[in-house]
Design an enzyme around this catalytic site. Structure first.
Site, PDB file in Angstrom:
ATOM      1  N   LYS A  68     -22.784 -59.511 -34.470  1.00 17.41           N
ATOM      2  CA  LYS A  68     -23.921 -59.125 -33.615  1.00 17.41           C
ATOM      3  C   LYS A  68     -23.590 -57.850 -32.826  1.00 17.41           C
ATOM      4  CE  LYS A  68     -24.671 -60.979 -29.159  1.00 17.41           C
ATOM      5  NZ  LYS A  68     -24.927 -59.981 -28.185  1.00 17.41           N
ATOM      6  N   ASN A  69     -22.405 -57.820 -32.180  1.00 22.44           N
ATOM      7  CA  ASN A  69     -22.117 -56.726 -31.257  1.00 22.44           C
ATOM      8  C   ASN A  69     -21.693 -55.437 -31.952  1.00 22.44           C
ATOM      9  OD1 ASN A  69     -22.878 -58.329 -29.181  1.00 22.44           O
ATOM     10  ND2 ASN A  69     -20.797 -58.984 -28.659  1.00 22.44           N
ATOM     11  N   ARG A 123     -30.704 -65.268 -30.357  1.00 26.71           N
ATOM     12  CA  ARG A 123     -30.429 -63.825 -30.229  1.00 26.71           C
ATOM     13  C   ARG A 123     -29.194 -63.451 -31.031  1.00 26.71           C
ATOM     14  NH1 ARG A 123     -28.919 -61.924 -24.761  1.00 26.71           N
ATOM     15  NH2 ARG A 123     -28.410 -60.133 -26.047  1.00 26.71           N
TER      16      ARG A 123
HETATM   17  C1  EPZ Z   1     -19.988 -56.405 -24.446  1.00 24.60           C
HETATM   18  O1  EPZ Z   1     -20.683 -56.413 -23.217  1.00 24.60           O
HETATM   19  C2  EPZ Z   1     -20.600 -57.521 -25.282  1.00 24.60           C
HETATM   20  N1  EPZ Z   1     -22.013 -57.243 -25.477  1.00 24.60           N
HETATM   21  C3  EPZ Z   1     -20.434 -58.859 -24.578  1.00 24.60           C
HETATM   22  O2  EPZ Z   1     -20.884 -59.864 -25.491  1.00 24.60           O
HETATM   23  C4  EPZ Z   1     -18.952 -59.106 -24.302  1.00 24.60           C
HETATM   24  O3  EPZ Z   1     -18.814 -60.280 -23.534  1.00 24.60           O
HETATM   25  C5  EPZ Z   1     -18.352 -57.921 -23.537  1.00 24.60           C
HETATM   26  O4  EPZ Z   1     -18.596 -56.691 -24.253  1.00 24.60           O
HETATM   27  C6  EPZ Z   1     -16.851 -58.059 -23.341  1.00 24.60           C
HETATM   28  O5  EPZ Z   1     -16.223 -58.176 -24.582  1.00 24.60           O
HETATM   29  C7  EPZ Z   1     -22.369 -56.342 -26.420  1.00 24.60           C
HETATM   30  O6  EPZ Z   1     -21.531 -55.774 -27.100  1.00 24.60           O
HETATM   31  C8  EPZ Z   1     -23.844 -56.111 -26.596  1.00 24.60           C
HETATM   32  P1  EPZ Z   1     -18.021 -54.531 -20.906  1.00 24.60           P
HETATM   33  P2  EPZ Z   1     -20.500 -55.160 -22.194  1.00 24.60           P
HETATM   34  O7  EPZ Z   1     -18.638 -53.201 -20.672  1.00 24.60           O
HETATM   35  O8  EPZ Z   1     -20.385 -53.916 -22.973  1.00 24.60           O
HETATM   36  C9  EPZ Z   1     -17.677 -54.391 -16.144  1.00 24.60           C
HETATM   37  C10 EPZ Z   1     -22.087 -61.751 -26.199  1.00 24.60           C
HETATM   38  O9  EPZ Z   1     -22.099 -62.950 -25.870  1.00 24.60           O
HETATM   39  N2  EPZ Z   1     -18.249 -53.051 -16.285  1.00 24.60           N
HETATM   40  O10 EPZ Z   1     -16.800 -54.626 -21.731  1.00 24.60           O
HETATM   41  O11 EPZ Z   1     -21.544 -55.262 -21.153  1.00 24.60           O
HETATM   42  C11 EPZ Z   1     -18.656 -55.464 -16.572  1.00 24.60           C
HETATM   43  O12 EPZ Z   1     -19.519 -55.834 -15.511  1.00 24.60           O
HETATM   44  C12 EPZ Z   1     -22.025 -60.680 -25.143  1.00 24.60           C
HETATM   45  O13 EPZ Z   1     -22.112 -61.342 -27.384  1.00 24.60           O
HETATM   46  C13 EPZ Z   1     -18.339 -52.244 -15.146  1.00 24.60           C
HETATM   47  O14 EPZ Z   1     -17.994 -52.650 -14.045  1.00 24.60           O
HETATM   48  O15 EPZ Z   1     -19.095 -55.531 -21.546  1.00 24.60           O
HETATM   49  C14 EPZ Z   1     -17.742 -56.589 -16.971  1.00 24.60           C
HETATM   50  O16 EPZ Z   1     -17.334 -57.294 -15.812  1.00 24.60           O
HETATM   51  C15 EPZ Z   1     -21.953 -61.266 -23.751  1.00 24.60           C
HETATM   52  N3  EPZ Z   1     -18.859 -50.998 -15.285  1.00 24.60           N
HETATM   53  C16 EPZ Z   1     -16.541 -55.868 -17.577  1.00 24.60           C
HETATM   54  O17 EPZ Z   1     -16.589 -54.536 -17.055  1.00 24.60           O
HETATM   55  C17 EPZ Z   1     -19.259 -50.497 -16.493  1.00 24.60           C
HETATM   56  O18 EPZ Z   1     -19.711 -49.328 -16.554  1.00 24.60           O
HETATM   57  C18 EPZ Z   1     -16.559 -55.783 -19.106  1.00 24.60           C
HETATM   58  O19 EPZ Z   1     -17.811 -55.240 -19.481  1.00 24.60           O
HETATM   59  C19 EPZ Z   1     -19.136 -51.320 -17.634  1.00 24.60           C
HETATM   60  C20 EPZ Z   1     -18.619 -52.586 -17.501  1.00 24.60           C
END
Ligand code: EPZ
Length: 430
Positions: A22-23, A399
């Site tokens: 998916k991702n 989803r």
């Molecule tokens: C991706 O989310 C995935 N989603 C998530 O999968 C997954 O849990 C996550 O990566 C971690 O592996 C998609 O790929 C669509 P991050 P993403 O940016 O990109 C913080 C699922 O179930 N952060 O790695 O949003 C953030 O809040 C979903 O398939 C900032 O603070 O994750 C989080 O605490 C759920 N500022 C941490 O970093 C930013 O600019 C990791 O977020 C970006 C992120």
């Protein structure tokens, strides 16, 4: 509205085929905007997020033609930037890749703020930091993000992320792939889907090295050309079925996987007394003894994935003794615990750690899926529990899981989807 109804307590036996990730699909489909040519994307999962993404592209004047249920031909030559519909963009997190792709293609991005699972605040400050380092001016106003490159275009830069971000890493890669000069991303995310996006872009003629390590180098190129590309298998879908086999005391051979991606999951399952046998492109998981307690901390890849956290919690409920589950990635990814407690689980959440006292069987109940992986965890809980469990709000599950009910039925689960009359929703609302 629909719900899932499970008569649980039956071990799962047989083979399950894993679909595309998916991702990775969400990012690669949007990345085709950078190519301005025809691409054929294979091994697409049949999930709502893919359908939503293709709908967004159609709204942007992209020609989308399904060649079969898992293969799409996308022609982005006449795509019009800045035209993605807000109501579709808000349905999922991966919409934010529109920023990097439009900025990289047109020198201007304009799209709504993304949606996605509710784990507390999910900022995009690191995405913006990367775009600004490349020379763009970024404004966030009225629920939209606008990023505009300088008149001379984006220029390569050195970017050091403050934290590990999958989305930020991929988004900056998209913006940088056609920038002038070289971009170096340090403290980059190493997830397999980061590598998959880089491989797709390189197949189209990009010049990206180091994906999968914490330093990615992107040499800007003038043009990309169309290609045919197959999405990698979904490691989280595979891990979900691995845990389902262990939770129901069954035996599943999970096919079409990349074993390397599953190492952290396999290691924890073996620590709990579960048997795991890795083949070239499959993994067999079975359990015929007790489950032992374990401690897990979610970490960026190659650590234990946060997207496997709710599923692991269910397994810990079935293990003897007290297990500790620490969520180090997201602010609040324990909302599903309240639903497991309705099934008799003995869990205490203390900040970022869930303390799970296992050993007592769960009891069937009516529960709600709050998000994608929480929904999958509740399905596992229902499968492992005698009696009738009903799961509502299953649109979250749909989803990201391709034919979850059908795949589980094929290995002996008594599980089905039930369509609820419209009045049901009204009755519940009043
Ligand atoms: C991706 O989310 C995935 N989603 C998530 O999968 C997954 O849990 C996550 O990566 C971690 O592996 C998609 O790929 C669509 P991050 P993403 O940016 O990109 C913080 C699922 O179930 N952060 O790695 O949003 C953030 O809040 C979903 O398939 C900032 O603070 O994750 C989080 O605490 C759920 N500022 C941490 O970093 C930013 O600019 C990791 O977020 C970006 C992120």
């Amino acid at each position: 509205m629909e719900k899932i109804v499970i008569n649980g307590g039956r071990p799962l036996y047989g083979d399950i085929e894993v679909s595309g990730m998916k991702n990775a699909a969400g990012a690669i489909l949007i990345a085709t905007l950078l190519v301005s040519d025809k691409c054929i994307i294979e091994n697409l999962p049949c999930i709502n997020d893919v359908a939503t993404t293709l709908e967004i592209l159609r709204h942007m004047n992209v020609e989308v033609r399904m060649l079969d249920k898992n293969t799409v031909e996308i022609d982005t030559r006449n795509a019009i930037g800045g035209t993605s519909p807000l109501d579709l963009v808000r349905r999922m997190r991966s919409s934010y890749y529109l920023y990097g792709a439009e900025l990289g293609r047109y020198g201007r991005a304009y799209a709504g703020y993304p949606g996605g699972c509710d784990f507390g605040v999910r900022p995009i400050d690191q995405h913006i930091k990367g775009f600004e380092a490349l020379g763009a001016t970024v404004t966030c106003e009225g629920g939209y993000v606008e990023a505009v490159a300088p008149s001379g275009g984006l220029r390569g830069a050195n970017i050091f992320f403050d934290l590990n971000t999958v989305g930020g890493t991929i988004n900056v890669m998209l913006a940088a792939v056609r920038a002038k000069g070289t971009t170096i991303i340090e403290n980059a995310a190493r997830e397999p889907h980061v590598v998959d996006v880089a491989n797709f872009l390189n197949t189209c003629g990009a010049n990206i090295t180091g994906a999968g390590t914490d330093t990615i180098r992107i040499k800007g190129v003038d043009k990309l050309k169309g290609c045919t590309y197959a999405i990698i298998p979904d490691m989280i879908e595979a891990g979900t079925y691995m845990i389902a086999a262990a939770a129901t005391k069954g035996r599943l051979r999970i096919k079409n996987v990349i074993p390397k991606h599953l190492e952290s999951i396999s290691a924890k399952l073996e620590e709990m007394g579960v048997s795991v046998e890795m083949g070239d492109d499959y993994v067999t998981v079975w359990r015929d003894g007790p489950l032992y307690r374990v401690n897990v901390k979610t970490l960026p890849y190659p650590g234990f994935p946060t997207d496997m956290q709710p599923q692991m919690c269910v397994l810990m409920c079935l293990a003897d003794g007290v297990s500790y589950l620490n969520e180090s990635i997201f602010e609040n990814r324990f909302r599903y615990v309240e639903e497991l407690k309705r099934m008799g689980a003995n869990i205490k959440v203390d900040g970022h750690t869930a303390i799970i006292e296992g050993g007592t069987p769960l009891s069937a109940a009516q529960v709600h899926a709050h998000d994608l992986r929480a929904g999958a965890a509740l399905v596992i809980a229902g499968l492992a529990t005698e009696g009738r469990t009903e799961i509502e709000e299953i649109q979250h599950i749909e989803r990201g899981y391709d034919n979850l009910v059908g795949k589980l039925q094929s290995v002996g689960a008594d599980i089905r989807k039930v369509i609820l009359p419209d009045s049901y929703g009204l009755a519940k609302a009043n």
